[in-house]
Design a protein around this motif. Structure first.
Motif: not given
Length: 98
Positions: A71-88, A90-98
């Motif tokens: 969970e990340m508390n995104l500031p309002a000014m970064l809200g428009f990047l929510r989908g892009t950040l969620e995808s990134a 997900r991808t990078q965190a999965t690498k940490l678990l590999e």
């Protein structure tokens, strides 16, 4: 922002991998773009503080038996990047678990 990552590793193994590899998180950003601070508030929660583009973003990684929740508390000014950040995340965190 909330990202759920299912796993079948068991809590102990996930904690071990996260502790051993948490320093890699900063490498997921272009050099000099962000700083990351991590700390473990208890054995199943790693707190995050990301500083990027002049913004401080607080978050946490919680370890459960069958999933990791980020969970990340995104500031309002970064809200428009929510989908892009969620995808990134997900991808990078999965690498940490590999």
């Amino acid at each position: 922002m909330r990202v759920n990552l299912p796993h079948d590793l068991g809590k102990e193994e996930v904690r071990k991998r996260m502790r051993e590899r948490s320093h890699e998180i900063a490498g997921y950003f272009p050099p000099g773009m962000a700083t990351i601070e991590t700390s473990w508030s208890d054995e199943d929660q790693m707190d995050l503080l990301v500083t990027a583009a002049g913004q401080r973003i607080k978050g946490a990684v919680e370890v459960y038996d069958d999933e990791v929740v980020i969970e990340m508390n995104l500031p309002a000014m970064l809200g428009f990047l929510r989908g892009t950040l969620e995808s990134a995340v997900r991808t990078q965190a999965t690498k940490l678990l590999e």
